[in-house]
Write a protein that holds these residues in place. Sequence first.
Motif, mmCIF file in Angstrom:
data_model
loop_
_atom_site.group_PDB
_atom_site.id
_atom_site.type_symbol
_atom_site.label_atom_id
_atom_site.label_comp_id
_atom_site.label_asym_id
_atom_site.label_seq_id
_atom_site.Cartn_x
_atom_site.Cartn_y
_atom_site.Cartn_z
ATOM 1 N N ASP A 179 29.217 -23.747 -48.503
ATOM 2 C CA ASP A 179 27.768 -23.731 -48.388
ATOM 3 C C ASP A 179 27.294 -22.622 -47.465
ATOM 4 O O ASP A 179 26.162 -22.148 -47.568
ATOM 5 N N ALA A 180 28.154 -22.201 -46.547
ATOM 6 C CA ALA A 180 27.776 -21.161 -45.594
ATOM 7 C C ALA A 180 27.421 -19.857 -46.293
ATOM 8 O O ALA A 180 26.673 -19.037 -45.759
ATOM 9 N N LEU A 181 27.952 -19.646 -47.486
ATOM 10 C CA LEU A 181 27.632 -18.427 -48.228
ATOM 11 C C LEU A 181 26.191 -18.425 -48.724
ATOM 12 O O LEU A 181 25.698 -17.409 -49.195
ATOM 13 N N SER A 182 25.516 -19.566 -48.622
ATOM 14 C CA SER A 182 24.116 -19.633 -49.017
ATOM 15 C C SER A 182 23.177 -19.237 -47.886
ATOM 16 O O SER A 182 21.973 -19.170 -48.070
ATOM 17 N N LYS A 183 23.716 -18.992 -46.727
ATOM 18 C CA LYS A 183 22.886 -18.605 -45.591
ATOM 19 C C LYS A 183 22.354 -17.188 -45.728
ATOM 20 O O LYS A 183 22.892 -16.384 -46.488
ATOM 21 N N VAL A 184 21.296 -16.893 -44.975
ATOM 22 C CA VAL A 184 20.909 -15.510 -44.744
ATOM 23 C C VAL A 184 21.570 -15.117 -43.435
ATOM 24 O O VAL A 184 21.181 -15.585 -42.361
ATOM 25 N N LEU A 185 22.605 -14.309 -43.532
ATOM 26 C CA LEU A 185 23.375 -13.895 -42.353
ATOM 27 C C LEU A 185 22.917 -12.506 -41.919
ATOM 28 O O LEU A 185 22.720 -11.622 -42.749
ATOM 29 N N ILE A 186 22.784 -12.317 -40.610
ATOM 30 C CA ILE A 186 22.235 -11.069 -40.098
ATOM 31 C C ILE A 186 22.907 -10.702 -38.768
ATOM 32 O O ILE A 186 23.335 -11.579 -38.009
ATOM 33 N N ARG A 187 23.031 -9.411 -38.513
ATOM 34 C CA ARG A 187 23.627 -8.945 -37.266
ATOM 35 C C ARG A 187 22.709 -9.281 -36.095
ATOM 36 O O ARG A 187 21.498 -9.073 -36.159
ATOM 37 N N VAL A 240 24.060 -14.066 -57.531
ATOM 38 C CA VAL A 240 23.311 -14.821 -58.539
ATOM 39 C C VAL A 240 22.642 -16.053 -57.943
ATOM 40 O O VAL A 240 21.531 -16.419 -58.331
ATOM 41 N N SER A 241 23.288 -16.698 -56.991
ATOM 42 C CA SER A 241 22.770 -17.960 -56.472
ATOM 43 C C SER A 241 23.090 -18.122 -54.993
ATOM 44 O O SER A 241 24.239 -18.402 -54.626
ATOM 45 N N SER A 242 22.090 -17.938 -54.163
ATOM 46 C CA SER A 242 22.198 -18.150 -52.721
ATOM 47 C C SER A 242 20.781 -18.135 -52.166
ATOM 48 O O SER A 242 19.807 -18.105 -52.921
ATOM 49 N N GLN A 243 20.643 -18.147 -50.842
ATOM 50 C CA GLN A 243 19.287 -18.069 -50.278
ATOM 51 C C GLN A 243 18.754 -16.641 -50.311
ATOM 52 O O GLN A 243 17.567 -16.411 -50.064
ATOM 53 N N PHE A 244 19.619 -15.690 -50.619
ATOM 54 C CA PHE A 244 19.203 -14.292 -50.721
ATOM 55 C C PHE A 244 19.850 -13.745 -51.988
ATOM 56 O O PHE A 244 20.833 -13.023 -51.951
#
Length: 458
Positions: free
Chosen positions: A403-411, A178-182
């Motif tokens: 706040d780290a959960l708001s990142k766009v994390l990628i392999r 619902v709420s993050s950068q992605f």
Amino acid sequence: MDVKPQRVRDPLHDLIEFSTSPFEQGLWHAINAAEFQRLRRVKQLGFSELVYPGATHTRLAHSLGVFHTARHLANHVRRLLGQSAFDEDRCEIALAAALVHDLGHGPFSHAFEVAMEKIATARGAKFEKRHEIWTADIILGNTDIGARLERGIGKENREAVAILLLQETPTDLYSGIVSSQFDADRLDYLRRDRLMTGVSHGSFDYSWLLANLEVDSVAFATDGENYATVDSLILGNKAFQAAEAYVLGLFHMYFAVYYHKATRSAEKILSAILVRIGQLVLNGKSSATGLEKSHPLVRFLSDASLGNYLALDDTVIWGSLPMMMQADDNHIKELSSRLLRRDLYKAFDVAEHFKSRGGAASVAKFRAALAEANKSGAFEEFEIFEDSPARDPYKRRGYDSPDALSKVLIRGSAGGPYQDLSELSEVVSALQKRTAYRVYASNADAMTKLTEIAKGVG
């Protein structure tokens, strides 16, 4: 009585269907609440239709799209985790939150909030009623939609939805939908606004991003030691270019559409109208506004109750402009006439003017010179509005908080460890916060004075 699936035809998603499950039927019932139907009368992009005539879509359409997108993400997570590990209760809270997340938006959201903040500041009060807070008040209050949500998802989940929407950052995998950068909100409005405005900016491969979506445990650490892990959405390595396009597309849309100079000019005019009406109402001079005491806007400015707030929408503002044009107050009369006729203030783009003439240092000198000119009364005859919209293209966050959960994390590679997109992408890491600075002038004489000040700066 047989329960049937309910369908909505949407220009972006085609069919949005609410199934026969008790949960989705409960949400469909909530859609028909007065507070949700009010969103038909609040446009998603406010004044953008003055620039892009097709941008007349509403926050109701967007809200349905966010629910649909959130359900896509949730179903993907369900497949990845397996039914036994998937938390249906938290998922339902997230989906309900996705549907009702925009309930608290006022008419012409940004312009209205700016005006209310100025009115509160002038009274020596602290402005606290952001649209997120109004949303929570609507969900938890004695409202039609609050009662319908409670019947559909239960009292505890109704309260959990309000809590989720007040969070500034996600706390788990489900709230991140619902709420993050992605998140579902951005994934819908970026595509929807691009479609409805007709611009080419903001394009990205949504299907490919979804096809490469994964779930992994994000570790939080302090001083090099992990203290917790939380599941989060991760993108596979094959989605690298699509992820870059998503971040860039969002950034470009802000300055091409959301911060367009004509749109912002209209917002500035409306804010000035509302501030002036607020001053008159609070000083017992509402008759000078051209509006009756029973008018929804006058009632709200006199008593900012939830009921009075919900009586406001874009159509109330547009419908009030002809009445304001008959106001005794010349300021309200002039500005409402200009807004109705689309006779907007012209923009002097200070940041762009000095882009190759000293940059930020010259902009700062211009600001100082403009402040001095205002003090000396140079603009007493000509009203001007200053505007500094800013956008941070990608907020880089540490791993020492949720706040780290708001990142766009990628392999970083197939099967390899995840990283922040900004650590892998030279394009994203090179992006810097951009701040525009414009001054809007009411007429040619005012624009001439602004040009003279700019020449004096160099």
